[in-house]
Design a protein around this motif. Structure first.
Motif, short mmCIF file in Angstrom:
data_model
loop_
_atom_site.label_atom_id
_atom_site.label_comp_id
_atom_site.label_asym_id
_atom_site.label_seq_id
_atom_site.Cartn_x
_atom_site.Cartn_y
_atom_site.Cartn_z
N ASN A 16 8.12 1.43 4.41
CA ASN A 16 6.76 1.60 4.41
C ASN A 16 6.27 1.32 5.65
OD1 ASN A 16 7.07 -1.33 4.64
ND2 ASN A 16 5.93 -1.50 2.57
N ASP A 17 5.03 1.22 6.04
CA ASP A 17 4.52 1.22 7.70
C ASP A 17 5.02 -0.13 7.98
OD1 ASP A 17 3.79 3.80 7.78
OD2 ASP A 17 1.79 3.26 7.29
N PRO A 18 5.02 -1.35 7.31
CA PRO A 18 5.29 -2.70 7.86
C PRO A 18 6.84 -2.79 8.11
CG PRO A 18 3.80 -2.87 6.13
CD PRO A 18 4.21 -1.34 6.09
N GLY A 19 7.53 -2.00 7.58
CA GLY A 19 8.92 -1.82 7.67
C GLY A 19 9.85 -2.56 6.52
N VAL A 20 9.28 -2.51 5.44
CA VAL A 20 9.91 -3.45 4.18
C VAL A 20 10.73 -1.92 3.65
CG1 VAL A 20 9.73 -4.44 2.07
CG2 VAL A 20 8.21 -4.79 4.00
N THR A 38 13.27 -7.13 3.22
CA THR A 38 11.93 -7.37 4.18
C THR A 38 12.45 -8.18 5.32
OG1 THR A 38 10.76 -7.85 2.13
CG2 THR A 38 10.00 -8.72 4.10
N ARG A 39 12.55 -7.50 6.32
CA ARG A 39 13.14 -7.97 7.71
C ARG A 39 14.66 -8.79 7.57
NH1 ARG A 39 8.54 -8.69 6.79
NH2 ARG A 39 6.44 -8.55 7.93
N SER A 110 2.76 6.88 -3.08
CA SER A 110 1.95 6.86 -1.58
C SER A 110 1.79 5.59 -0.75
CB SER A 110 0.53 7.69 -2.02
OG SER A 110 0.05 6.61 -2.78
N GLN A 111 1.61 5.76 0.56
CA GLN A 111 1.51 4.42 1.25
C GLN A 111 0.47 3.60 0.65
OE1 GLN A 111 3.79 3.40 3.42
NE2 GLN A 111 4.95 5.18 2.83
N ASP A 112 -0.62 4.04 0.10
CA ASP A 112 -1.83 3.37 -0.40
C ASP A 112 -1.60 2.69 -1.93
OD1 ASP A 112 -2.28 5.54 -2.10
OD2 ASP A 112 -4.34 6.22 -1.40
N GLY A 113 -0.34 3.36 -2.45
CA GLY A 113 -0.13 2.61 -3.76
C GLY A 113 -0.82 3.43 -4.85
#
Length: 135
Positions: A16-20, A38-39, A110-113
């Protein structure tokens, strides 16, 4: 822990956009386990009902920006694949109403879920794409 035999190991399916990142690993017993990275902190999980006798485990395929996941698990007594959606640790079924015995395989969210997509096998075993609105 991921298996080291042929066809076993780790695979990643979406970020996803936050990198998860989400995906799965296949263990030494050929059971699939969903993962979220997650990171560098990796969480392994199983969808409810995915690890009984004759089950193949959990496959995670999509992740939204708010962390909602979708995927499937394999081989219940009557349906080959069961789709699922996980939001905040709560799992719900995500199955197309036209799916036959082959089941439903969600492959992305989708990115918005709010929308999931993938395919299902109809009663004749033919694959059909689906798009689902998530409430």
């Amino acid at each position: 822990q991921a298996g080291t035999g042929p066809g076993q190991g780790t695979f990643l399916n979406a970020v996803n956009d936050p990198g998860v990142i989400t995906g799965a690993y296949l263990d030494a017993n050929n059971i699939s386990h969903g993962i979220v990275d997650t990171r560098g902190v990796i969480r392994s999980f199983q969808a409810p009902g995915s690890t009984g006798p004759g089950e193949g485990g959990t496959q995670s395929n999509g992740i939204s920006n708010n962390g909602a996941l979708d995927g499937y698990y394999g081989k219940t007594a009557s349906i080959a694949y069961q789709g699922w959606l996980e939001v905040g640790g709560q799992f719900t079924s995500l199955n197309d109403p036209d799916a036959g015995a082959g089941g439903t395989l969600p492959l992305g969210i989708s990115q918005d879920g709010k929308t999931a997509c993938g395919f299902y096998f109809d009663a004749n075993g033919v694959m059909n794409g689906f798009i689902a609105t998530i409430p």
